[in-house]
Design an enzyme around this catalytic site. Structure first.
Site, PDB file in Angstrom:
ATOM      1  N   ARG A   1      11.905  -9.509   0.232  1.00  0.00           N
ATOM      2  CA  ARG A   1      11.911  -9.901  -0.830  1.00  0.00           C
ATOM      3  C   ARG A   1      13.052  -9.345  -1.904  1.00  0.00           C
ATOM      4  NH1 ARG A   1       5.883  -8.052  -1.603  1.00  0.00           N
ATOM      5  NH2 ARG A   1       5.625  -7.721   0.492  1.00  0.00           N
TER       6      ARG A   1
ATOM      7  N   GLU B   1       2.806   1.653   1.859  1.00  0.00           N
ATOM      8  CA  GLU B   1       1.761   1.572   1.460  1.00  0.00           C
ATOM      9  C   GLU B   1       0.625   1.423   2.370  1.00  0.00           C
ATOM     10  OE1 GLU B   1       0.787  -0.902  -1.918  1.00  0.00           O
ATOM     11  OE2 GLU B   1      -1.097  -0.174  -2.313  1.00  0.00           O
TER      12      GLU B   1
END
Ligand SMILES: O=P(O)(O)OC[C@H]1O[C@H](OP(=O)(O)OP(=O)(O)O)[C@H](O)[C@@H]1O
Ligand SMILES: Nc1ncnc2[nH]cnc12
Length: 236
Positions: A123, A160
């Site tokens: 991204r 994460e």
């Protein structure tokens, strides 16, 4: 001339009602499956403290940041249970919000002598190139493993929801380059740390990291140490 407002007032103006719950309405056709529909939330208008602290915020900026925040949706339990996924693809559907996002970064970096914008796959490839073009810097993609054809250097890092490896072409960045690292989001900070390590290993100076979203509760900012981080929106 646009009015200047303080960071405290900006935050108090902007942080009321951190999230807004919406029904499916316009974005339902783009979601994966009904189990990912409910509830979709939108990141609602939290300008980060550091945009206020490091730059003077104009009323116009507040409006632009509020709009940007309101277009980023949050999908619970993607890609794993417990993850609140902040989806910037809905920001990209809004031409004004996307343009404002790029413009805010360009306004910040255009006079900072940045010679290279390094974008993190995937991204960071959306936001990095238009910033690089606008500020007159080269763009260097930092990629997942085995995708760059030339000679690379690599860094492993934790996420994460897993671990990954980041690679950069040798020769793309030179010693003395002034680097800006761009990504959509900082969570634990592992990705940005790996990006900075790659750049610093070849002698570049990382001026700052820039993201659209900061997930404050994951404390990624702490992991960056002294390195400046600039974000447009934050979520707790
Ligand atoms: O701060 P961190 O905990 O390191 O996490 C942030 C990174 O996680 C996401 O990318 P992801 O690894 O999911 O890859 P993708 O963009 O290819 O989906 C996001 O786009 C950041 O790059
Ligand atoms: N919660 C999250 N939403 C979007 N991208 C992420 N990358 C790491 N954590 C994320």
């Amino acid at each position: 001339m646009a009015a200047i407002i303080s960071s405290r007032r900006l935050l108090s103006n902007l942080t009321r009602g951190t999230f807004v719950t919406t029904n499916l309405s316009s974005f339902s056709s783009q979601t994966r499956s009904p189990t990912h529909f409910t509830p979709i939330r939108y990141l609602k208008t939290i300008a980060s403290s550091n945009i206020a602290a490091t730059t003077r915020i104009r009323n116009d900026d507040v409006d632009r940041i509020a709009k940007i925040s309101s277009t980023i949706r949050i999908i619970p339990d993607f890609p794993k249970p417990g993850i609140m996924f902040h989806d910037i693809t809905t920001l990209l559907l809004d031409h004004a919000a996307f343009k404002d996002t790029i413009d805010l970064f360009v306004e910040r970096y255009k006079d900072m002598n940045i010679s290279v914008v390094a974008g993190v796959e995937a991204r960071g490839f959306i936001f990095g190139p238009p910033i690089a073009l606008a500020i007159g810097a080269k763009f260097v993609p930092l990629r997942k493993p085995n995708r760059l054809p030339g000679e690379v250097i690599s860094e492993e890092y934790s996420l994460e929801y897993g671990t990954d490896i980041m690679e950069m072409h040798l020769g793309a960045v030179q010693a003395g380059d002034q680097a800006l690292v761009v990504d959509d989001l900082i969570a634990t900070g592992g990705t940005l740390c790996a990006a900075m390590k790659l750049l610093e290993r070849v002698g570049a100076h990382v001026v700052e990291c820039a993201c659209v979203v900061e997930l404050v509760e994951l404390k990624g900012r702490d992991r960056l140490g002294e390195k400046p981080l600039f974000v447009l929106t934050s979520s707790t």
